[in-house]
Every structure is written in C-alpha cells, then in structure tokens.
Motif scaffolding. Structure first.
Motif, PDB file in Angstrom:
ATOM      1  N   GLY A 161       0.860  -1.219   0.165  1.00 27.74           N
ATOM      2  CA  GLY A 161      -0.017   0.006  -0.043  1.00 27.74           C
ATOM      3  C   GLY A 161       0.719   1.207   0.068  1.00 27.74           C
ATOM      4  N   ALA A 162       2.042   1.226   0.863  1.00 28.43           N
ATOM      5  CA  ALA A 162       2.860   2.318   0.916  1.00 28.43           C
ATOM      6  C   ALA A 162       3.367   2.647  -0.422  1.00 28.43           C
ATOM      7  CB  ALA A 162       3.843   2.142   1.919  1.00 28.43           C
ATOM      8  N   VAL A 163       3.546   1.352  -1.338  1.00 33.10           N
ATOM      9  CA  VAL A 163       4.351   1.740  -2.608  1.00 33.10           C
ATOM     10  C   VAL A 163       3.697   2.273  -3.345  1.00 33.10           C
ATOM     11  CG1 VAL A 163       5.305   0.353  -4.537  1.00 33.10           C
ATOM     12  CG2 VAL A 163       6.156  -0.215  -2.286  1.00 33.10           C
ATOM     13  N   ARG A 164       2.174   1.854  -3.490  1.00 38.31           N
ATOM     14  CA  ARG A 164       1.228   2.407  -4.121  1.00 38.31           C
ATOM     15  C   ARG A 164       0.969   3.918  -4.025  1.00 38.31           C
ATOM     16  NH1 ARG A 164      -0.936  -2.869  -3.869  1.00 38.31           N
ATOM     17  NH2 ARG A 164      -1.099  -3.767  -5.742  1.00 38.31           N
ATOM     18  N   VAL A 165       1.111   4.367  -2.923  1.00 37.78           N
ATOM     19  CA  VAL A 165       0.865   5.693  -2.452  1.00 37.78           C
ATOM     20  C   VAL A 165       2.196   6.409  -2.943  1.00 37.78           C
ATOM     21  CG1 VAL A 165       0.733   7.172  -0.421  1.00 37.78           C
ATOM     22  CG2 VAL A 165      -0.543   5.337  -0.343  1.00 37.78           C
ATOM     23  N   ALA A 166       3.163   5.899  -2.586  1.00 35.01           N
ATOM     24  CA  ALA A 166       4.441   6.648  -3.155  1.00 35.01           C
ATOM     25  C   ALA A 166       4.373   6.773  -4.817  1.00 35.01           C
ATOM     26  CB  ALA A 166       5.980   5.778  -2.656  1.00 35.01           C
ATOM     27  N   LEU A 167       4.017   5.608  -5.403  1.00 33.97           N
ATOM     28  CA  LEU A 167       4.075   5.743  -6.843  1.00 33.97           C
ATOM     29  C   LEU A 167       3.083   6.723  -7.381  1.00 33.97           C
ATOM     30  CD1 LEU A 167       4.425   4.280  -9.572  1.00 33.97           C
ATOM     31  CD2 LEU A 167       2.832   2.802  -9.195  1.00 33.97           C
ATOM     32  N   HIS A 168       1.758   6.859  -6.806  1.00 32.81           N
ATOM     33  CA  HIS A 168       0.945   7.923  -7.241  1.00 32.81           C
ATOM     34  C   HIS A 168       1.172   9.195  -6.727  1.00 32.81           C
ATOM     35  CE1 HIS A 168      -2.078   4.888  -8.808  1.00 32.81           C
ATOM     36  NE2 HIS A 168      -2.082   4.192  -7.623  1.00 32.81           N
ATOM     37  N   ARG A 169       1.877   9.432  -5.539  1.00 31.43           N
ATOM     38  CA  ARG A 169       2.179  10.672  -5.506  1.00 31.43           C
ATOM     39  C   ARG A 169       3.595  11.342  -6.478  1.00 31.43           C
ATOM     40  NH1 ARG A 169       1.939  10.502   1.253  1.00 31.43           N
ATOM     41  NH2 ARG A 169      -0.210  10.694   1.340  1.00 31.43           N
ATOM     42  N   GLY A 170       4.366  10.171  -6.351  1.00 30.44           N
ATOM     43  CA  GLY A 170       5.452  10.505  -7.533  1.00 30.44           C
ATOM     44  C   GLY A 170       4.945  10.788  -8.957  1.00 30.44           C
ATOM     45  N   LEU A 171       4.038  10.159  -9.242  1.00 34.10           N
ATOM     46  CA  LEU A 171       3.640  10.394 -10.813  1.00 34.10           C
ATOM     47  C   LEU A 171       2.802  11.640 -10.738  1.00 34.10           C
ATOM     48  CD1 LEU A 171       1.796   6.946 -11.788  1.00 34.10           C
ATOM     49  CD2 LEU A 171       3.992   7.947 -12.561  1.00 34.10           C
ATOM     50  N   ALA A 172       2.283  12.034  -9.610  1.00 31.25           N
ATOM     51  CA  ALA A 172       1.651  13.237  -9.416  1.00 31.25           C
ATOM     52  C   ALA A 172       2.504  14.489  -9.584  1.00 31.25           C
ATOM     53  CB  ALA A 172       0.550  13.396  -8.293  1.00 31.25           C
ATOM     54  N   ALA A 173       3.630  14.365  -8.890  1.00 27.23           N
ATOM     55  CA  ALA A 173       4.777  15.241  -8.738  1.00 27.23           C
ATOM     56  C   ALA A 173       5.429  15.444  -9.983  1.00 27.23           C
ATOM     57  CB  ALA A 173       5.569  15.002  -7.419  1.00 27.23           C
ATOM     58  N   LEU A 174       5.709  14.176 -10.803  1.00 21.02           N
ATOM     59  CA  LEU A 174       6.278  14.222 -11.913  1.00 21.02           C
ATOM     60  C   LEU A 174       5.580  14.909 -12.980  1.00 21.02           C
ATOM     61  CD1 LEU A 174       8.863  13.201 -13.129  1.00 21.02           C
ATOM     62  CD2 LEU A 174       7.792  11.154 -13.696  1.00 21.02           C
ATOM     63  N   ALA A 175       4.216  14.760 -13.109  1.00 18.30           N
ATOM     64  CA  ALA A 175       3.289  15.105 -13.881  1.00 18.30           C
ATOM     65  C   ALA A 175       3.398  16.808 -13.904  1.00 18.30           C
ATOM     66  CB  ALA A 175       1.953  14.534 -13.792  1.00 18.30           C
TER      67      ALA A 175
END
Length: 181
Positions: A161-175
């Motif tokens: 779950g923490a990996v998914r959260v970090a993934l989504h936050r990272g994608l949002a920041a990268l976007a």
C-alpha cells in the motif's frame, strides 16, 4: 457517433496540453479496459489473475512517463495497447514464462513504429532526481527496473500500500514538473 478511441485521443490531446482534469478522466476511462486485458492475458498464460493490478499500475506509469512520445496525429488507443501488451509480456517474463500474448487482449491495432521521443531522457532523469527519495526509488524500481509492486515493497521494506501511495504521489509530482517544462 463518436467512439471510445476518439474520446481517448481527445482526452490525451487535452492532457498533453496541460489539462489535468482531462488526464484524470483519461486514466479513469482506460483503467478498467487495461485491467480486463491484463486479466485475460494472465489467464491465457496460466497465471493467477490477482497480479493484474500490478500490471495495470506498470502500464499507467509507462503511459505517464512516455506520454510525450505519443504522436498527436495518431489515435491514442493503439499506442496505449502496445504499451499494455509489452508490460504484460515483461511481467510474464519476470515469472519465467515464455508465452504468446494475443494483442487482441488489448486492442485491434498497434502503431507500426514508435513515435520519436520529444523530451530527452536526461531531462526526465533530472525531474526524477528532484522527487523525494522514496518516491524516486519507487518510480525507479517500477518504471525503469520493471519490478512489481510486491517486489518493490520487499526490496524497500515498505508495505504494498505504501508503495502504491508513493507511486501515485511520485507520478503526480512528476506530472506537475513535466507540465511546467
């Protein structure tokens, strides 16, 4: 009557022009189709379908990181389905399987050649470096190293779950960083 492919193409055009609402609508529209295709591909390969969510996340990450390579003169769906097919094949290879993946699991057509990259990989790397360390590690593991969410969680001593959260936050920041370019 407009079809799904036309709608997706229009949403991607708007998303690449900076419309984050269109991008969210696009991701929401394609996710169930990608999920169904991943499940079919896993089932045909004799693999448990419970791994389909990892594959869908890998596809969405690849779409996000490579969306600047999509040719706006071409339909979006064939580009998306080619990425989806390749990510499914990658996932099956990691499981030690050599299988044929029917492209019909995802779509009817594939672009004949890859679109040229419009953003140098060095610039992408620079944007990744600006992310917080944990987000960067998760994106690197999943997008670059093609690791699953489960493998990434184990390697980084995180919950899935923490990996998914970090993934989504990272994608949002990268976007957000990519839009400001």
């Amino acid at each position: 009557m407009r079809g799904r492919d036309d709608e997706w193409t229009d949403l991607m055009l708007s998303a690449n022009a900076g419309d984050s609402v269109a991008y969210q609508r696009l991701l929401k529209a394609v996710t169930p189709v990608l999920r169904a295709g991943a499940r079919r591909g896993l089932a045909r390969a004799g693999q448990p379908i419970d791994q389909s969510e990892d594959i869908v996340q890998e596809i969405l990450l690849a779409v996000h990181l490579k969306r600047h390579t999509w040719d706006p003169e071409a339909p979006f769906a064939p580009w998306l389905f080619a990425i989806a097919r390749n990510k499914l094949i990658d996932a099956l290879r990691r499981r030690g399987r050599r299988v044929f993946v029917n492209i019909d699991d995802f779509a009817e057509t594939i672009p004949s050649e890859a679109a040229p990259e419009t953003l140098p990989s060095g610039e992408i790397a620079r944007h990744l470096e600006a992310l917080p360390q944990r987000q960067r590690e998760v994106l690197q593991s999943i997008a670059v190293d093609s690791a699953s969410i489960k493998d990434t969680a184990n390697r980084l001593s995180m919950s899935e779950g923490a990996v998914r959260v970090a993934l989504h936050r990272g994608l949002a920041a990268l976007a957000a960083k990519m839009r400001s370019v």
